[in-house]
Design a protein around this motif. Structure first.
Motif, short mmCIF file in Angstrom:
data_model
loop_
_atom_site.label_atom_id
_atom_site.label_comp_id
_atom_site.label_asym_id
_atom_site.label_seq_id
_atom_site.Cartn_x
_atom_site.Cartn_y
_atom_site.Cartn_z
N TYR A 311 16.10 -9.58 -10.15
CA TYR A 311 16.67 -10.92 -10.41
C TYR A 311 18.04 -11.02 -9.76
CZ TYR A 311 13.01 -11.14 -13.99
OH TYR A 311 11.81 -11.14 -14.64
N GLY A 333 15.16 -10.39 -17.05
CA GLY A 333 16.47 -10.53 -16.45
C GLY A 333 17.51 -10.70 -17.53
N GLY A 355 13.67 -14.52 -8.71
CA GLY A 355 12.97 -13.28 -9.00
C GLY A 355 12.12 -12.86 -7.82
#
Length: 801
Positions: A311, A333, A355
């Motif tokens: 992330y 994340g 992501g």
């Protein structure tokens, strides 16, 4: 099971598939027992070319090639074959005998006809052939008509064993999305039947279950994928059944099967995706920096490393205030705060979060980019915060000895909220510094409560707390360090850690000790000290002091030689001035101890101290050692006293009368020894008239005579007295003495005469004048001459006195 019985002759074969075996049998018989008559070597050629045989021809065996079918299940014994000899005329005069493997149990023979039958069902997979021996005998004479011969009965195979997979069932894997024809696994079946005979062991593979996803090679048994783009996320496990059939797959063949469990392994063929595109998060402004404030997660249908996601915050607004990291276990994340939030300055933040897969397979790049984005809106919540100090910590200073109430410094704090509430200050009562300082509640001004002493505590650490008037429960803290500055309020002193030793052999001007001073005050440019002897005291006749002008002073000897027996301890007062403003002075008295010294380079130690130091003994140990020595000496004295009190008879018994010689070995201790022999009697006979004691007879009384305090040279008396006359007188006294023991006693007096022109070299006759020679150089000769140096030093001191 199909059963067939056949008879094989030497000229033809009954079954077409035994043509090869018959051919081999013909060759085998032709080389061994096929000839029925063999001409003898005893022959004579006639004139017309014919040969005349002198003996009967040699007989030979006649039999068929023998085979027997396995697994015979009929009620009667299975016919195998027939043995026949050319000597058999059919009249029953020949008897056949069978021996070898299975003879009499499995195989039996008709002794008259030679027919062989198998009485049991045979299994080729257990034993393929049997070796037997045949013999023909004359029934009447039991003589051998033919020599014993060996033959073989072979067990003919039939298809009675189905193929088997010895290692099944199987487990295999293949990556998802594999191409058609990708090899998965090879399976192999075995058949116990004879592979060289017919098709009984010829195996063909086929798939019974698992189509249309997989296929199998009928000859090799290799299983391959038969369908493209099989997706693990759609279906992961497959069960495939493979059949192996003998007789080349023909009808009537036997078959066996096995199961293969095939699993599709994962590849990274799915990108991460956020369940929604927009998220919201509430974060209070009191959130701590570095702590998590929220989390977000993207989904990935893949497994393992193929589902790992990284992330990141791709916009600068969010990246400056927040950070994001990946939780390896949950693949979430985690959003953390990088800087403090302030509701009054900024109330919302927008974060663009991306992501991305960390392990991308380039084979599936055609599926698109393996990443996804989402938007997170963070709302900052307003929180009533504690006051904030203008500095993270404060450092202040104040001079020592200042009066109580002196200002030290000020701390300031404010309310960060929009209300700007007033702030109150106070000290942490749990700390020790509260005894020395106080703070004004409204202004934050710190003052002293008592005079401070830098030498006792140069630094003070206190904690100031602040709270809002409206919310007293919200507190903030700040550390304050107060340094106490030095003033010159302590006089210097002589450092007396080491003991001052004065050697007895010291000379005028010789360095005794270098002393330094200490001062509890702190001088920024270094300490400066001056030294001197007290001016109000008279001049010290023994020692003097020299200021080296480097904050040290040297103690020097003022006279020659000291004697620890006369005076061991001396006191030397020294005045020291420091370099402060104003300058302070102090007087310290040093104790100097006189003792005999041994020189070891520059280090001098007293003899007694050196002994104790080298031995490393404590006071208790020394007392114990001295006590043991005293006890031993008491025992020795007691023993000597008992020996002396025991009187032995001087007269030996009449039964043992003999001459006895009593020897006195008395070795004198030199000229200084006055106990072994009184030499004054020889030099001054007139003065020794009263000393008439015999040394071999113990006197009844003994009087103590004090030694003379002064000694006069006897050289004058030697000139006035005739020693020869004195010896004669002593001889007469010894002869007339009635107290002598009843045996001879020998007394010897040596007289060298008188009138030597050179005079005597003995130091006893030397005049009492003092030599002018200086014997101080003996101090430098080492410990061996130390005693001699002390003797001459004492003599010199006496003369000086």
């Amino acid at each position: 099971m199909k059963r067939a019985t056949m008879r094989i002759s030497t000229t033809s074969c009954l079954c077409p598939f035994l043509v090869c075996l018959c051919f081999i049998q013909r060759c085998y018989g032709a080389s061994h027992h096929i000839p029925t008559k063999v001409p003898s070597k005893n022959q004579t050629k006639l004139a017309n070319g014919e040969t005349e045989v002198h003996h009967r021809p040699k007989r030979g065996w006649i039999w068929n090639q023998f085979f027997v079918l396995e697994e015979h299940m009929g009620p009667d014994a299975q016919y195998v074959g027939k043995l026949h000899s050319n000597s058999d005329k059919g009249d029953g005069s020949v008897r056949y005998i069978l021996s070898g493997e299975g003879a009499g149990t499995i195989f039996i023979i008709n002794e008259e006809t030679g027919d062989i039958h198998a009485t049991k069902s045979l299994d080729r997979e257990r034993k393929t052939h049997y070796v037997l021996h045949a013999q023909a005998l004359d029934r009447n004479t039991e003589e051998a008509l033919e020599p014993k011969s060996e033959f073989i009965i072979k067990v003919q195979d039939i298809n009675d064993n189905a193929p088997k997979f010895p290692d099944g069932p199987f487990v295999a894997t293949v990556p998802e999305m594999s191409e058609v024809g990708t090899s998965v696994l090879q399976v192999t079946a075995t058949d116990a039947d004879d592979p060289t005979y017919g098709n009984s062991a010829r195996i063909v593979y086929s798939i019974l279950q698992g189509q249309p996803y997989f296929s199998v090679d009928p000859k090799t048994g290799i299983i391959r994928t038969a369908l493209a783009n099989m997706d693990r996320e759609a279906r992961e496990h497959y069960t495939v059944v493979i059949q192996a059939k003998d007789m080349a797959g023909q009808v009537g063949g036997l078959s066996g099967s096995t199961t293969i469990n095939i699993t599709l392994t994962d590849v990274n063929d799915n990108p991460p995706t956020f369940p929604q595109k927009n998220y919201q998060l509430y974060v209070p402004e009191s959130a701590q920096v570095g702590k998590p404030v929220g989390k977000i997660k993207a989904n990935d249908e893949d497994l393992g490393v193929n589902a790992d996601i990284k992330y990141s915050i791709i916009n600068s607004e969010g990246a400056n205030m927040f950070s994001i990291s990946t939780d390896r276990d949950t693949r979430e994340g985690i959003i953390s705060l990088k800087k403090p939030l302030n509701y009054e300055r900024k109330k919302t933040y927008t974060l663009h979060i991306e992501g991305t897969n960390t392990h991308v397979d380039p084979r599936f790049s055609y599926l698109g980019s393996f990443k996804d984005t989402a938007t997170l809106k963070i709302t900052v919540g307003d929180v009533d915060e504690a006051p904030i100090f203008s500095m993270d910590y404060y450092i202040m200073d104040v001079y020592e000895n200042v009066p109580s109430g002196t200002e030290v410094g000020m701390v300031t704090a404010r309310d960060p909220d929009s209300r700007n509430s007033p702030v109150r200050y106070f000290l942490d009562s749990k700390e020790e510094g509260v005894r020395y300082f106080r703070i004004e509640e409204n202004s934050g001004l710190i003052r002293t409560t008592q005079p401070l002493d830098r030498e006792a505590m140069p630094w003070h650490n206190i904690t100031v707390m602040a709270s809002e008037v409206d919310s007293p429960s919200l507190l903030s803290h700040v550390p304050v360090t107060v340094q106490v500055l030095d003033v010159n309020d302590n006089p210097p002193e002589i450092a007396t850690d080491e003991e001052v030793i004065v050697c007895e052999s010291s000379r005028p001007g010789q360095l005794i000790q270098t002393v330094t001073a200490v001062d509890k005050d702190d001088f920024a440019n270094g300490q400066r000290f001056s030294f001197a002897l007290p001016s109000q005291l008279p001049v010290n006749p023994n020692f003097t002091l020299k200021d080296n002008e480097d904050s040290t002073a040297s103690i020097l000897a003022r006279r020659r030689r000291f004697n620890h027996l006369t005076q061991e301890l001396y006191e030397l007062p020294i005045v020291v001035w420091d370099g402060g403003e104003p300058s302070l002075s102090g007087t310290s008295t040093l104790t100097l101890r006189v003792c005999p010294c041994q020189s070891y380079g520059k280090v001098r130690m007293c003899q007694g101290e050196a002994f104790l130091s080298s031995a490393g003994l404590s006071t208790g140990a020394l007392i114990a050692i001295l006590l043991c020595i005293v006890i031993l000496l008491a025992i020795v004295v007691l023993f000597i006293t008992l020996r002396r009190s025991k009187k032995e008879p001087l007269i030996i018994s009449e039964e043992d009368i003999r001459e006895n010689v009593v020897t006195y070995d008395d070795e004198g201790g030199g000229e200084a020894d006055t106990e072994a022999f009184d030499i004054i009697a020889l030099r001054n006979p007139a003065a020794a008239e009263e000393l008439k004691f015999r040394r071999d007879v113990r006197p009844e009384t003994r009087k103590h005579v004090d030694p003379p305090r002064s000694r006069r040279s006897p050289s004058v008396e030697l000139d006035e007295v005739d020693v020869h006359e004195f010896i004669k007188q002593r001889l007469v006294e010894a002869d007339m003495d009635t107290s002598v023991p009843p045996y001879d006693s020998l007394q010897t007096y040596a007289y060298e005469g008188q009138g030597s022109p050179t005079g005597s070299i003995s130091p006893l006759d030397s005049p009492g004048t003092q030599s002018e020679q200086d014997y101080n150089y003996l101090d430098d000769w080492g410990p061996e001459f130390q005693k001699l140096a002390e003797l001459y030093g004492e003599a010199e001191s006496d003369v000086t006195t």
